[in-house]
Design a protein around this motif. Structure first.
Motif, PDB file in Angstrom:
ATOM      1  N   ASP A 212      24.841  75.501 134.578  1.00  0.00           N
ATOM      2  CA  ASP A 212      23.432  75.354 134.215  1.00  0.00           C
ATOM      3  C   ASP A 212      22.665  74.871 135.459  1.00  0.00           C
ATOM      4  O   ASP A 212      23.276  74.370 136.406  1.00  0.00           O
ATOM      5  CB  ASP A 212      23.341  74.305 133.094  1.00  0.00           C
ATOM      6  CG  ASP A 212      21.988  74.274 132.396  1.00  0.00           C
ATOM      7  OD1 ASP A 212      21.118  75.092 132.731  1.00  0.00           O
ATOM      8  OD2 ASP A 212      21.812  73.416 131.509  1.00  0.00           O
ATOM      9  N   LYS A 214      19.587  72.427 135.773  1.00  0.00           N
ATOM     10  CA  LYS A 214      18.703  71.643 134.907  1.00  0.00           C
ATOM     11  C   LYS A 214      17.394  71.226 135.552  1.00  0.00           C
ATOM     12  O   LYS A 214      16.412  71.006 134.860  1.00  0.00           O
ATOM     13  CB  LYS A 214      19.435  70.378 134.431  1.00  0.00           C
ATOM     14  CG  LYS A 214      20.517  70.675 133.413  1.00  0.00           C
ATOM     15  CD  LYS A 214      20.942  69.440 132.658  1.00  0.00           C
ATOM     16  CE  LYS A 214      21.790  69.815 131.462  1.00  0.00           C
ATOM     17  NZ  LYS A 214      23.141  69.329 131.473  1.00  0.00           N
ATOM     18  N   TYR A 269      30.805  72.616 122.575  1.00  0.00           N
ATOM     19  CA  TYR A 269      30.403  72.774 123.979  1.00  0.00           C
ATOM     20  C   TYR A 269      30.929  71.571 124.750  1.00  0.00           C
ATOM     21  O   TYR A 269      30.654  70.427 124.382  1.00  0.00           O
ATOM     22  CB  TYR A 269      28.877  72.830 123.982  1.00  0.00           C
ATOM     23  CG  TYR A 269      28.129  72.687 125.286  1.00  0.00           C
ATOM     24  CD1 TYR A 269      28.336  71.617 126.161  1.00  0.00           C
ATOM     25  CD2 TYR A 269      27.144  73.607 125.626  1.00  0.00           C
ATOM     26  CE1 TYR A 269      27.604  71.484 127.329  1.00  0.00           C
ATOM     27  CE2 TYR A 269      26.392  73.471 126.797  1.00  0.00           C
ATOM     28  CZ  TYR A 269      26.635  72.412 127.630  1.00  0.00           C
ATOM     29  OH  TYR A 269      25.903  72.271 128.778  1.00  0.00           O
ATOM     30  N   GLU A 283      29.608  65.231 128.348  1.00  0.00           N
ATOM     31  CA  GLU A 283      29.025  65.239 126.996  1.00  0.00           C
ATOM     32  C   GLU A 283      29.641  66.338 126.175  1.00  0.00           C
ATOM     33  O   GLU A 283      30.144  67.327 126.702  1.00  0.00           O
ATOM     34  CB  GLU A 283      27.506  65.451 127.061  1.00  0.00           C
ATOM     35  CG  GLU A 283      27.141  66.776 127.697  1.00  0.00           C
ATOM     36  CD  GLU A 283      25.706  67.215 127.460  1.00  0.00           C
ATOM     37  OE1 GLU A 283      25.013  66.594 126.660  1.00  0.00           O
ATOM     38  OE2 GLU A 283      25.296  68.209 128.071  1.00  0.00           O
ATOM     39  N   ARG A 287      27.216  72.770 119.461  1.00  0.00           N
ATOM     40  CA  ARG A 287      26.480  74.040 119.328  1.00  0.00           C
ATOM     41  C   ARG A 287      26.547  74.817 120.627  1.00  0.00           C
ATOM     42  O   ARG A 287      27.000  74.294 121.647  1.00  0.00           O
ATOM     43  CB  ARG A 287      25.027  73.696 119.051  1.00  0.00           C
ATOM     44  CG  ARG A 287      24.583  72.696 120.128  1.00  0.00           C
ATOM     45  CD  ARG A 287      23.159  72.389 120.227  1.00  0.00           C
ATOM     46  NE  ARG A 287      22.945  71.355 121.228  1.00  0.00           N
ATOM     47  CZ  ARG A 287      22.755  71.569 122.513  1.00  0.00           C
ATOM     48  NH1 ARG A 287      22.730  72.791 122.999  1.00  0.00           N
ATOM     49  NH2 ARG A 287      22.582  70.555 123.354  1.00  0.00           N
ATOM     50  N   GLY A 289      25.136  76.230 124.045  1.00  0.00           N
ATOM     51  CA  GLY A 289      24.205  75.679 125.030  1.00  0.00           C
ATOM     52  C   GLY A 289      23.065  76.643 125.299  1.00  0.00           C
ATOM     53  O   GLY A 289      23.190  77.845 125.126  1.00  0.00           O
ATOM     54  N   ASP A 290      21.956  76.087 125.735  1.00  0.00           N
ATOM     55  CA  ASP A 290      20.799  76.889 126.099  1.00  0.00           C
ATOM     56  C   ASP A 290      20.392  76.447 127.493  1.00  0.00           C
ATOM     57  O   ASP A 290      20.092  75.260 127.656  1.00  0.00           O
ATOM     58  CB  ASP A 290      19.677  76.640 125.077  1.00  0.00           C
ATOM     59  CG  ASP A 290      18.517  77.605 125.226  1.00  0.00           C
ATOM     60  OD1 ASP A 290      18.375  78.195 126.311  1.00  0.00           O
ATOM     61  OD2 ASP A 290      17.747  77.750 124.270  1.00  0.00           O
ATOM     62  N   GLU A 292      23.041  78.497 128.592  1.00  0.00           N
ATOM     63  CA  GLU A 292      24.390  79.024 128.844  1.00  0.00           C
ATOM     64  C   GLU A 292      24.695  80.262 128.003  1.00  0.00           C
ATOM     65  O   GLU A 292      25.308  81.224 128.474  1.00  0.00           O
ATOM     66  CB  GLU A 292      25.458  77.961 128.539  1.00  0.00           C
ATOM     67  CG  GLU A 292      25.593  76.874 129.591  1.00  0.00           C
ATOM     68  CD  GLU A 292      24.688  75.688 129.308  1.00  0.00           C
ATOM     69  OE1 GLU A 292      23.713  75.826 128.537  1.00  0.00           O
ATOM     70  OE2 GLU A 292      24.950  74.614 129.870  1.00  0.00           O
TER      71      GLU A 292
HETATM   72  N1  GLY Z   1      22.212  73.523 128.687  1.00  0.00           N
HETATM   73  C1  GLY Z   1      22.543  72.298 128.128  1.00  0.00           C
HETATM   74  C2  GLY Z   1      22.408  72.189 126.675  1.00  0.00           C
HETATM   75  O1  GLY Z   1      22.281  73.166 125.964  1.00  0.00           O
HETATM   76  O2  GLY Z   1      22.427  71.080 126.177  1.00  0.00           O
END
Ligand code: GLY
Ligand code: AMP
Length: 426
Positions: A212, A214, A269, A283, A287, A289-290, A292
């Protein structure tokens, strides 16, 4: 089959496009979806957190299978509520979604079962947390216990910043109830890897790894965002590391959840850091990832609906899940100013041949046009033989998508590409 996908971002658009490949699917409803997915789903104005509304809709439309994608409804028990009226679902029940819903739960789980993670302390009292910080190693990491729209993690580079974070979360209620308890943890270093997995509670099948991006600006500068782009696979996630993660992290986590009576089904995840002491968990998310998902699902060669249903029925096996060995890159196009102040309402122009390459996150439909309606507007994805080709192709497509005030990073995938080129030379 009639499907319901709960959520409304780029991740959900990627899930919907993939689900549509299954010939049995007659219709996909998205709640609430967004104005940019109109060609792929029927959007219904029910908020993702409106559990009663979702249940009533699912019953009315006789939904055969629901996919609950975002963290909030999962943590609130959307899957339990839908199952209670006989709707089969993809996603963990409330008692398992807590693995993301409470950082204290997940840290204590890892400690109890010996899963590698940063050393930590839990605080319920602000003054005790402040006293602890007097002697804590700096930098240090302060995490709100509950969900905080992705903003509940503060990396404090100084003792003053650390204290300010504790005061803001615990005394001033910056994240409401979510920040009333905090985790203070050791600052780890190393490349980060996202590994999404399918699991039916017993078997865990990792998907292709990803990276990712961020921060808002190039070179990982600027503010934290919901994600400005992704690349898959992640070159730091070697076969050797993957094997180690399976043995020390993935399987132990699935078994731990089962042992706790919180069997996890759906997508788990793993946010990992490859530290000098080996991979550690930064972490868990309960669910997909967004953003990802926007690079992982285009590489999935198996039928997504079949795999999802196997996680629900407890019949998942590794041979059901096949990924291409190509690379994928997703560049997020945002509204200039995001994640702070930005303007919306600008028409998006998208050449027809790019429709399959674009996952829309923040748009609304009005007067036959699609207008920008969010910070992150859409993700442009390309799949190619290697990371360089995927990056080049993604940016080639980005140049052909237009809306006023568009902003995107120009270096998505660059770090991964450099690492990939280095390993190829060695
Ligand atoms: N890309 C990190 C998340 O979905 O938390
Ligand atoms: P999260 O909001 O939980 O996704 O965390 C945001 C980011 O904070 C992660 O992607 C990491 O870059 C960073 N982070 C979280 N925990 C640590 C840690 N213990 N050490 C170093 N960085 C961390």
């Amino acid at each position: 089959m009639k499907l319901l996908v709960v959520g409304g971002g780029g991740r959900e658009h990627a899930i919907i496009k993939k689900l549509k490949e299954n010939k049995e699917v007659e219709v996909i409803y998205a709640a609430p979806g967004n104005g940019g997915m109109g060609k792929d789903a029927v959007c219904v104005p029910i908020g993702a957190k409106d559990i009663e509304g979702l249940v009533a809709f699912a019953v009315e439309k006789k939904i055969d299978y629901a996919v609950v994608a975002p963290d909030d409804p999962l943590v609130l028990g959307a899957v339990d509520a839908l199952e209670a009226v006989g709707v089969s679902c993809f996603g963990p029940r409330k008692d398992a979604a807590i693995i993301e819903g409470s950082k204290i739960f997940s840290k204590n789980l890892m400690k109890k079962y010996g899963i590698p993670t940063a050393a930590y302390e839990v605080f319920e009292d602000a003054d005790e947390a402040l006293a602890y910080l007097e002697n804590a190693a700096i930098p240090t990491v302060i995490k709100a216990d509950g969900l905080a729209l992705g903003k509940g993690v503060i990396i404090a580079e100084s003792r003053e910043d650390a204290k300010a974070a504790v005061i803001s979360m615990m005394k001033e209620g910056a994240f409401g109830q979510s920040g009333s308890r905090v985790v203070i943890e050791e600052f780890l270093t190393g490349p980060e890897v996202s590994v999404l997995s399918f699991t039916d509670g017993k078997t865990v099948v990792p998907m292709v790894s990803s990276m990712d991006h961020k921060r808002a600006k190039d070179n990982d500068e600027g503010l934290n965002t919901g994600g400005m782009g992704t690349i898959a696979p992640n070159p730091y996630y070697t076969e050797e590391i993957a094997k180690e993660c399976m043995e020390t992290i993935f399987l132990p986590t699935i078994r731990a959840m089962k042992a706790e009576g919180r069997e996890f089904r759906g997508c788990l995840y793993f946010g990992l850091m490859i530290t000098p002491d080996g991979p550690k968990v930064i972490e868990y998310n309960c669910r997909f990832g967004d953003p990802e998902t926007q690079v992982v699902l285009p590489l999935l060669e198996s039928d997504l609906l079949t795999v999802m249903q196997a996680t629900t029925s407890g019949t998942l096996s590794a041979d059901m899940v096949r990924f291409s060995d190509k690379s994928a890159c997703c560049v997020v196009m945002a509204s200039r100013g995001y994640p702070e102040k930005y303007e919306t309402g600008f028409p998006i122009t998208l050449p027809e041949d790019l429709e399959d390459s674009v996952y829309v996150a923040g748009a609304k439909a009005a007067e036959g046009k699609v207008l920008t309606a969010g910070g992150r507007v859409l993700g442009v994805v390309a799949v190619a033989e290697d990371p360089k080709a995927a990056i080049d192709a993604a940016y080639g497509k980005v140049k052909r998508v237009h809306f006023e005030n568009a902003y995107y990073r120009s270096d998505i995938g660059a770090r991964a590409l450099a690492a990939w080129e280095k390993t190829r030379k060695e």
